[in-house]
Design a protein around this motif. Structure first.
Motif, PDB file in Angstrom:
ATOM      1  N   GLN A 195       0.831  -1.206   0.000  1.00  0.00           N
ATOM      2  CA  GLN A 195       0.000   0.000   0.000  1.00  0.00           C
ATOM      3  C   GLN A 195       0.863   1.252   0.000  1.00  0.00           C
ATOM      4  O   GLN A 195       0.581   2.220  -0.717  1.00  0.00           O
TER       5      GLN A 195
ATOM      6  N   ALA B 244       0.837   3.837  -3.102  1.00  0.00           N
ATOM      7  CA  ALA B 244       0.448   5.225  -2.827  1.00  0.00           C
ATOM      8  C   ALA B 244       1.581   6.187  -3.164  1.00  0.00           C
ATOM      9  O   ALA B 244       1.345   7.270  -3.729  1.00  0.00           O
TER      10      ALA B 244
ATOM     11  N   LYS C  16     -11.474  -1.765  -1.129  1.00  0.00           N
ATOM     12  CA  LYS C  16     -11.418  -0.557  -0.296  1.00  0.00           C
ATOM     13  C   LYS C  16     -10.086   0.162  -0.485  1.00  0.00           C
ATOM     14  O   LYS C  16     -10.047   1.398  -0.606  1.00  0.00           O
ATOM     15  N   ASN C  17      -8.989  -0.606  -0.514  1.00  0.00           N
ATOM     16  CA  ASN C  17      -7.675   0.006  -0.723  1.00  0.00           C
ATOM     17  C   ASN C  17      -7.552   0.599  -2.121  1.00  0.00           C
ATOM     18  O   ASN C  17      -6.909   1.641  -2.308  1.00  0.00           O
TER      19      ASN C  17
ATOM     20  N   ALA D 141      -9.956   1.924  -3.889  1.00  0.00           N
ATOM     21  CA  ALA D 141     -10.685   3.191  -3.899  1.00  0.00           C
ATOM     22  C   ALA D 141      -9.909   4.282  -3.179  1.00  0.00           C
ATOM     23  O   ALA D 141      -9.927   5.451  -3.585  1.00  0.00           O
ATOM     24  N   LEU D 142      -9.200   3.895  -2.118  1.00  0.00           N
ATOM     25  CA  LEU D 142      -8.447   4.868  -1.327  1.00  0.00           C
ATOM     26  C   LEU D 142      -7.165   5.311  -2.026  1.00  0.00           C
ATOM     27  O   LEU D 142      -6.830   6.504  -2.050  1.00  0.00           O
ATOM     28  N   ILE D 143      -6.443   4.344  -2.611  1.00  0.00           N
ATOM     29  CA  ILE D 143      -5.117   4.625  -3.176  1.00  0.00           C
ATOM     30  C   ILE D 143      -5.181   4.988  -4.658  1.00  0.00           C
ATOM     31  O   ILE D 143      -4.473   5.892  -5.114  1.00  0.00           O
TER      32      ILE D 143
END
Length: 260
Positions: free
Chosen positions: A14, A18, A43-44, A46-48
């Motif tokens: 991650q 990122a 979820k990761n 969508a976040l990253i």
């Protein structure tokens, strides 16, 4: 490198993904990942900003360069599952213990290899990325990979024989520094500072001291001497540390890892 694929999406993966995206080292649309926990992966993603894939074989079919970021004990089964799908690919391994020589004993495909040891400060773009000198990437691809990883920290090449000690001081070292920060935080709280203020001030002091050494390439002993005035406060503190065997304790911590 056209498309980059992560096999596994734990904390280090991650951080790398990122960092690559934040620094514009590679477009987000060119980064893909697979992990067994599809809900967490989504979820990761969508976040990253990377694209999640439903299987490791689908990932390999989409990407020319793969980063092996799963747990070390999972690697052999992943290699078996991928099989011939790895032919012609670049495989970058960041799994502890899986260096070039170990892959050579189990990898049966025509795959270009590079072992890299990152550390946790890569999460904030201040990592150390150790590149094993022995590799089978093309010179062009290796320079591209080095440039990519430089987006999250300092890239350093080491011969295979020194990856162990390099990984010890850079990979285990953050825990030792965190212990140092916590200990001095306790001392500051003992004498009245609020804990949050203590940690913030001490962490900035550590960061600034490290940056000063890197920027000037001055011997740490000289930088220490520059702070120690005759009969001053700092030399009293240095003397107390030496009486407690501070430097010897640091060396012994590395001995304990290297000789375990």
């Amino acid at each position: 490198m056209k498309n980059l694929g992560f096999i596994g999406m734990g904390n280090m993966a991650q951080a790398l993904a990122a960092g690559f995206i934040k620094s514009n080292a590679i477009p987000r649309e060119n980064i893909f990942a697979f992990a067994p926990n599809q809900e967490k992966l989504a979820k990761n993603a969508a976040l990253i900003g990377f694209t999640p894939m439903q299987s490791v074989t689908e990932l390999a079919g989409r990407c020319d360069t793969l980063i092996m970021a799963c747990k070390p004990y999972q690697i052999e089964s992943v290699l078996t599952e991928l099989g011939a799908a790895l032919d012609g690919k670049n495989l970058i391994s960041i799994a502890a213990g899986w260096d070039f020589a170990k892959y050579q004993t189990v990898l049966k495909t025509d795959t270009a290899l590079q072992f890299i040891m990152p550390n946790t400060p890569a999460m904030v773009g201040e990592g150390v990325l150790l590149f094993e000198e022995k590799n089978t990437l093309s010179p062009e691809d290796r320079e591209q990979v080095k440039k990519l990883f430089a987006a999250v920290g300092l890239v350093q090449e080491l011969p295979s024989s020194l990856m162990g000690i390099g990984g010890t001081v850079t990979g285990c070292g953050p825990a030792f520094v965190d212990l140092f920060i916590e200990a001095y935080g306790d001392a500051a709280v003992k004498y009245g500072l609020k804990r949050a203020d203590a940690y913030r001030l001490i962490s900035q002091m550590v960061l600034g001291s490290a940056k000063l050494q890197l920027a000037t390439a001055t011997h740490p002993g000289v930088l220490k001497d520059n702070v120690c005035s005759p009969a001053g406060t700092t030399i009293c503190g240095v003397t107390a540390l030496e009486e407690q065997g501070f430097r010897n304790a640091c060396i012994k911590s590395v001995d304990a890892i290297m000789n375990r």
